[in-house]
Design a protein around this motif. Structure first.
Motif, PDB file in Angstrom:
ATOM      1  N   GLY A  46       0.772  -1.236   0.000  1.00  0.00           N
ATOM      2  CA  GLY A  46       0.000   0.000   0.000  1.00  0.00           C
ATOM      3  C   GLY A  46       0.797   1.276   0.000  1.00  0.00           C
ATOM      4  N   LEU A  47       2.098   1.180  -0.236  1.00  0.00           N
ATOM      5  CA  LEU A  47       2.934   2.390  -0.301  1.00  0.00           C
ATOM      6  C   LEU A  47       2.959   2.864  -1.748  1.00  0.00           C
ATOM      7  N   THR A  48       2.042   3.737  -2.095  1.00  0.00           N
ATOM      8  CA  THR A  48       1.923   4.184  -3.489  1.00  0.00           C
ATOM      9  C   THR A  48       2.666   5.487  -3.759  1.00  0.00           C
ATOM     10  N   ASP A  49       3.207   6.104  -2.729  1.00  0.00           N
ATOM     11  CA  ASP A  49       4.091   7.255  -2.911  1.00  0.00           C
ATOM     12  C   ASP A  49       5.521   6.780  -2.674  1.00  0.00           C
ATOM     13  N   VAL A  50       6.332   6.861  -3.717  1.00  0.00           N
ATOM     14  CA  VAL A  50       7.688   6.329  -3.683  1.00  0.00           C
ATOM     15  C   VAL A  50       8.666   7.433  -4.042  1.00  0.00           C
ATOM     16  N   ALA A  51       9.721   7.565  -3.255  1.00  0.00           N
ATOM     17  CA  ALA A  51      10.806   8.496  -3.560  1.00  0.00           C
ATOM     18  C   ALA A  51      12.077   7.689  -3.805  1.00  0.00           C
ATOM     19  N   ILE A  52      12.840   8.091  -4.792  1.00  0.00           N
ATOM     20  CA  ILE A  52      14.097   7.421  -5.120  1.00  0.00           C
ATOM     21  C   ILE A  52      15.208   8.456  -5.083  1.00  0.00           C
ATOM     22  N   ILE A  53      16.217   8.206  -4.273  1.00  0.00           N
ATOM     23  CA  ILE A  53      17.376   9.100  -4.248  1.00  0.00           C
ATOM     24  C   ILE A  53      18.348   8.639  -5.323  1.00  0.00           C
ATOM     25  N   VAL A  54      18.614   9.507  -6.270  1.00  0.00           N
ATOM     26  CA  VAL A  54      19.414   9.167  -7.446  1.00  0.00           C
ATOM     27  C   VAL A  54      20.668  10.032  -7.488  1.00  0.00           C
ATOM     28  N   GLY A  55      21.644   9.560  -8.250  1.00  0.00           N
ATOM     29  CA  GLY A  55      22.890  10.309  -8.412  1.00  0.00           C
ATOM     30  C   GLY A  55      23.602   9.865  -9.662  1.00  0.00           C
ATOM     31  N   TYR A  56      24.411   8.789  -9.552  1.00  0.00           N
ATOM     32  CA  TYR A  56      25.122   8.246 -10.710  1.00  0.00           C
ATOM     33  C   TYR A  56      24.117   7.788 -11.767  1.00  0.00           C
ATOM     34  N   LYS A  57      24.301   8.261 -13.006  1.00  0.00           N
ATOM     35  CA  LYS A  57      23.426   7.926 -14.133  1.00  0.00           C
ATOM     36  C   LYS A  57      21.957   8.151 -13.777  1.00  0.00           C
ATOM     37  N   ALA A  58      21.679   9.255 -13.106  1.00  0.00           N
ATOM     38  CA  ALA A  58      20.309   9.564 -12.685  1.00  0.00           C
ATOM     39  C   ALA A  58      19.343   9.623 -13.851  1.00  0.00           C
ATOM     40  N   GLU A  59      19.832  10.007 -15.017  1.00  0.00           N
ATOM     41  CA  GLU A  59      18.953  10.113 -16.176  1.00  0.00           C
ATOM     42  C   GLU A  59      18.356   8.776 -16.573  1.00  0.00           C
ATOM     43  N   ARG A  60      19.035   7.682 -16.227  1.00  0.00           N
ATOM     44  CA  ARG A  60      18.502   6.356 -16.551  1.00  0.00           C
ATOM     45  C   ARG A  60      17.277   6.043 -15.684  1.00  0.00           C
TER      46      ARG A  60
END
Length: 243
Positions: A46-60
Protein backbone atom coordinates in the motif's frame (compact mmCIF):
# COMPACT_ATOMS: atom_id res chain seq x y z
CA UNK A 1 3.67 7.17 4.55
CA UNK A 2 6.14 6.66 1.72
CA UNK A 3 8.60 4.14 0.38
CA UNK A 4 12.13 5.48 -0.02
CA UNK A 5 14.88 3.83 -2.05
CA UNK A 6 18.58 4.71 -2.02
CA UNK A 7 19.71 4.30 -5.63
CA UNK A 8 22.46 6.88 -6.14
CA UNK A 9 25.44 4.54 -6.13
CA UNK A 10 27.66 3.73 -9.09
CA UNK A 11 28.23 0.06 -8.29
CA UNK A 12 31.76 -0.05 -9.67
CA UNK A 13 32.20 -3.71 -8.73
CA UNK A 14 29.36 -4.55 -11.14
CA UNK A 15 31.10 -3.26 -14.26
CA UNK A 16 30.57 -3.57 -17.18
CA UNK A 17 26.84 -3.62 -16.30
CA UNK A 18 27.15 -0.30 -14.49
CA UNK A 19 29.14 1.50 -17.17
CA UNK A 20 25.89 3.12 -18.27
CA UNK A 21 23.45 2.16 -15.50
CA UNK A 22 23.18 2.80 -11.77
CA UNK A 23 23.46 -0.39 -9.74
CA UNK A 24 19.73 -0.37 -8.94
CA UNK A 25 18.87 -0.66 -12.67
CA UNK A 26 21.00 -3.70 -13.49
CA UNK A 27 18.53 -6.43 -14.60
CA UNK A 28 18.11 -9.30 -12.15
CA UNK A 29 15.07 -11.12 -13.61
CA UNK A 30 14.54 -10.64 -17.32
CA UNK A 31 14.04 -6.90 -17.62
CA UNK A 32 13.20 -6.48 -13.92
CA UNK A 33 15.70 -4.64 -11.76
CA UNK A 34 16.09 -4.16 -8.01
CA UNK A 35 14.12 -0.93 -8.39
CA UNK A 36 11.30 -2.89 -10.04
CA UNK A 37 11.28 -5.49 -7.29
CA UNK A 38 11.37 -2.96 -4.46
CA UNK A 39 8.74 -0.66 -5.95
CA UNK A 40 6.54 -3.71 -6.49
CA UNK A 41 7.01 -4.64 -2.82
CA UNK A 42 6.03 -1.14 -1.77
CA UNK A 43 2.91 -1.22 -3.93
CA UNK A 44 1.87 -4.60 -2.49
CA UNK A 45 1.85 -3.16 1.04
CA UNK A 46 0.00 0.00 0.00
CA UNK A 47 2.93 2.39 -0.30
CA UNK A 48 1.92 4.18 -3.49
CA UNK A 49 4.09 7.26 -2.91
CA UNK A 50 7.69 6.33 -3.68
CA UNK A 51 10.81 8.50 -3.56
CA UNK A 52 14.10 7.42 -5.12
CA UNK A 53 17.38 9.10 -4.25
CA UNK A 54 19.41 9.17 -7.45
CA UNK A 55 22.89 10.31 -8.41
CA UNK A 56 25.12 8.25 -10.71
CA UNK A 57 23.43 7.93 -14.13
CA UNK A 58 20.31 9.56 -12.69
CA UNK A 59 18.95 10.11 -16.18
CA UNK A 60 18.50 6.36 -16.55
CA UNK A 61 16.12 6.31 -13.59
CA UNK A 62 14.35 9.37 -14.97
CA UNK A 63 13.82 7.44 -18.23
CA UNK A 64 12.07 4.66 -16.30
CA UNK A 65 10.01 6.93 -14.05
CA UNK A 66 6.76 6.88 -16.04
CA UNK A 67 7.10 3.16 -16.61
CA UNK A 68 7.45 2.55 -12.87
CA UNK A 69 4.34 4.64 -12.23
CA UNK A 70 2.25 2.88 -14.87
CA UNK A 71 3.43 -0.64 -14.09
CA UNK A 72 3.12 -0.52 -10.31
CA UNK A 73 0.44 2.11 -9.77
CA UNK A 74 2.66 4.43 -7.76
CA UNK A 75 3.73 8.07 -7.80
CA UNK A 76 7.48 8.46 -8.10
CA UNK A 77 9.52 11.42 -6.86
CA UNK A 78 13.24 11.68 -7.61
CA UNK A 79 15.63 13.28 -5.13
CA UNK A 80 19.06 14.18 -6.47
CA UNK A 81 22.31 13.50 -4.64
CA UNK A 82 24.91 15.93 -5.97
CA UNK A 83 27.84 14.01 -4.43
CA UNK A 84 26.87 10.46 -5.34
CA UNK A 85 30.20 9.66 -6.97
CA UNK A 86 32.25 11.30 -4.22
CA UNK A 87 30.58 10.56 -0.87
CA UNK A 88 28.97 7.52 0.72
CA UNK A 89 25.31 6.96 1.52
CA UNK A 90 25.09 8.76 4.88
CA UNK A 91 24.98 11.90 2.75
CA UNK A 92 22.65 10.24 0.27
CA UNK A 93 19.98 9.57 2.89
CA UNK A 94 20.50 13.08 4.28
CA UNK A 95 19.61 14.42 0.83
CA UNK A 96 16.13 12.99 1.47
CA UNK A 97 15.83 14.64 4.88
CA UNK A 98 12.69 16.58 3.93
CA UNK A 99 10.93 13.26 3.39
CA UNK A 100 11.65 12.16 6.94
CA UNK A 101 8.77 14.28 8.24
CA UNK A 102 6.61 11.33 7.11
CA UNK A 103 6.64 7.69 8.13
CA UNK A 104 9.10 5.95 5.79
CA UNK A 105 9.95 2.43 4.75
CA UNK A 106 13.55 2.70 3.57
CA UNK A 107 15.18 0.16 1.25
CA UNK A 108 18.64 0.02 -0.23
CA UNK A 109 18.64 -0.02 -4.02
CA UNK A 110 20.76 -3.17 -4.14
CA UNK A 111 18.79 -5.55 -1.90
CA UNK A 112 16.74 -8.31 -3.53
CA UNK A 113 14.18 -9.41 -0.94
CA UNK A 114 10.57 -10.61 -0.67
CA UNK A 115 7.63 -8.39 0.28
CA UNK A 116 7.34 -10.25 3.59
CA UNK A 117 10.16 -8.01 4.87
CA UNK A 118 8.07 -4.87 4.39
CA UNK A 119 5.06 -6.68 5.83
CA UNK A 120 6.96 -7.56 9.01
CA UNK A 121 8.17 -3.99 9.52
CA UNK A 122 4.74 -2.48 8.92
CA UNK A 123 3.05 -5.00 11.19
CA UNK A 124 5.36 -3.97 14.03
CA UNK A 125 5.49 -0.26 13.21
CA UNK A 126 7.05 0.95 16.51
CA UNK A 127 7.64 4.56 17.54
CA UNK A 128 11.37 4.17 16.95
CA UNK A 129 13.57 2.95 14.10
CA UNK A 130 13.21 -0.75 13.28
CA UNK A 131 15.81 -2.61 11.20
CA UNK A 132 15.20 -5.83 9.28
CA UNK A 133 17.75 -8.41 10.45
CA UNK A 134 18.87 -11.78 9.14
CA UNK A 135 19.87 -13.83 12.17
CA UNK A 136 19.98 -17.13 10.28
CA UNK A 137 22.75 -16.99 7.67
CA UNK A 138 26.41 -17.46 8.48
CA UNK A 139 28.14 -14.07 8.49
CA UNK A 140 31.35 -13.09 6.75
CA UNK A 141 33.46 -9.94 6.77
CA UNK A 142 31.47 -7.85 4.26
CA UNK A 143 27.95 -7.76 5.83
CA UNK A 144 26.63 -4.87 7.93
CA UNK A 145 26.64 -6.66 11.28
CA UNK A 146 24.74 -5.82 14.48
CA UNK A 147 25.08 -6.34 18.21
CA UNK A 148 22.10 -6.12 20.57
CA UNK A 149 21.57 -5.54 24.28
CA UNK A 150 19.63 -7.87 26.59
CA UNK A 151 16.35 -6.21 25.63
CA UNK A 152 16.96 -6.62 21.91
CA UNK A 153 17.92 -3.01 21.26
CA UNK A 154 20.75 -2.14 18.88
CA UNK A 155 24.07 -1.34 20.52
CA UNK A 156 26.44 -1.52 17.54
CA UNK A 157 26.10 -1.64 13.76
CA UNK A 158 29.16 -1.83 11.51
CA UNK A 159 30.90 -3.95 8.91
CA UNK A 160 34.00 -3.77 11.12
CA UNK A 161 32.95 -6.44 13.60
CA UNK A 162 34.01 -10.00 14.31
CA UNK A 163 31.18 -12.07 12.78
CA UNK A 164 31.24 -14.32 15.84
CA UNK A 165 30.25 -11.34 18.00
CA UNK A 166 27.26 -10.33 15.85
CA UNK A 167 23.58 -11.13 16.45
CA UNK A 168 22.83 -10.87 12.75
CA UNK A 169 23.06 -8.84 9.57
CA UNK A 170 21.12 -5.71 8.65
CA UNK A 171 19.60 -6.46 5.24
CA UNK A 172 19.12 -2.85 4.12
CA UNK A 173 15.42 -2.29 4.89
CA UNK A 174 14.22 -0.04 7.75
CA UNK A 175 11.08 1.42 9.28
CA UNK A 176 11.59 5.14 10.03
CA UNK A 177 8.69 6.76 11.91
CA UNK A 178 8.18 10.48 11.34
CA UNK A 179 8.99 11.25 14.97
CA UNK A 180 12.66 10.40 14.47
CA UNK A 181 13.13 12.67 11.44
CA UNK A 182 14.96 15.54 13.17
CA UNK A 183 17.20 13.22 15.22
CA UNK A 184 18.13 11.10 12.22
CA UNK A 185 18.79 14.15 10.07
CA UNK A 186 21.11 15.55 12.73
CA UNK A 187 22.89 12.21 13.18
CA UNK A 188 23.42 11.79 9.43
CA UNK A 189 24.86 15.29 9.12
CA UNK A 190 27.24 14.66 12.01
CA UNK A 191 28.26 11.38 10.38
CA UNK A 192 29.14 12.61 6.90
CA UNK A 193 30.69 15.78 8.33
CA UNK A 194 33.03 13.57 10.34
CA UNK A 195 33.83 11.40 7.32
CA UNK A 196 32.00 11.58 3.97
CA UNK A 197 32.87 7.94 3.31
CA UNK A 198 30.64 6.68 6.13
CA UNK A 199 27.37 4.81 5.70
CA UNK A 200 23.89 5.84 6.83
CA UNK A 201 24.13 2.91 9.23
CA UNK A 202 26.88 4.92 10.92
CA UNK A 203 24.18 7.54 11.36
CA UNK A 204 22.09 4.92 13.14
CA UNK A 205 25.11 4.26 15.36
CA UNK A 206 25.36 7.97 16.07
CA UNK A 207 21.73 7.95 17.18
CA UNK A 208 22.36 5.00 19.51
CA UNK A 209 25.43 6.77 20.91
CA UNK A 210 23.24 9.79 21.62
CA UNK A 211 20.76 7.66 23.54
CA UNK A 212 18.11 6.75 20.96
CA UNK A 213 16.67 3.26 20.91
CA UNK A 214 16.74 1.30 17.67
CA UNK A 215 15.08 -2.11 17.46
CA UNK A 216 15.50 -5.03 15.08
CA UNK A 217 13.00 -7.30 13.32
CA UNK A 218 14.22 -10.81 12.45
CA UNK A 219 13.04 -11.78 8.96
CA UNK A 220 13.27 -15.55 9.31
CA UNK A 221 14.91 -17.95 6.90
CA UNK A 222 14.41 -16.01 3.65
CA UNK A 223 16.30 -15.89 0.37
CA UNK A 224 17.66 -12.39 -0.12
CA UNK A 225 20.92 -10.81 -1.24
CA UNK A 226 22.69 -7.47 -1.22
CA UNK A 227 24.19 -7.09 -4.69
CA UNK A 228 27.68 -5.67 -4.34
CA UNK A 229 29.61 -7.60 -6.97
CA UNK A 230 29.21 -9.98 -9.88
CA UNK A 231 28.93 -13.06 -7.66
CA UNK A 232 26.10 -11.38 -5.72
CA UNK A 233 24.42 -10.52 -9.02
CA UNK A 234 24.31 -14.19 -9.98
CA UNK A 235 22.72 -15.01 -6.62
CA UNK A 236 20.22 -12.21 -7.12
CA UNK A 237 19.29 -13.57 -10.53
CA UNK A 238 18.69 -17.03 -9.07
CA UNK A 239 16.32 -15.82 -6.36
CA UNK A 240 14.63 -12.80 -7.98
CA UNK A 241 12.47 -15.00 -10.20
CA UNK A 242 10.70 -16.21 -7.04
CA UNK A 243 9.64 -12.65 -6.18
Amino acid sequence: MIGLILAAGAGRRLRPYTDDLPKALVPVDGSRTVLDLTIANFAKVGLTDVAIIVGYKAERVEERRKDFEATYGVNVELVYNDKAEEWNNAYSLWCGRDLLSQDVVLANGDTVHPVSVEELLLEARPDNILLAMDDVKVLGEEPMKMQLDASGGLTRITKLMDPAQAAGEYIGVSWLPSTIGPDLTSALEATFTRDPNLYYEDGYQEMVNRGSRIDVQPIGDLDWVEIDDLDDLEIGRRIACHY
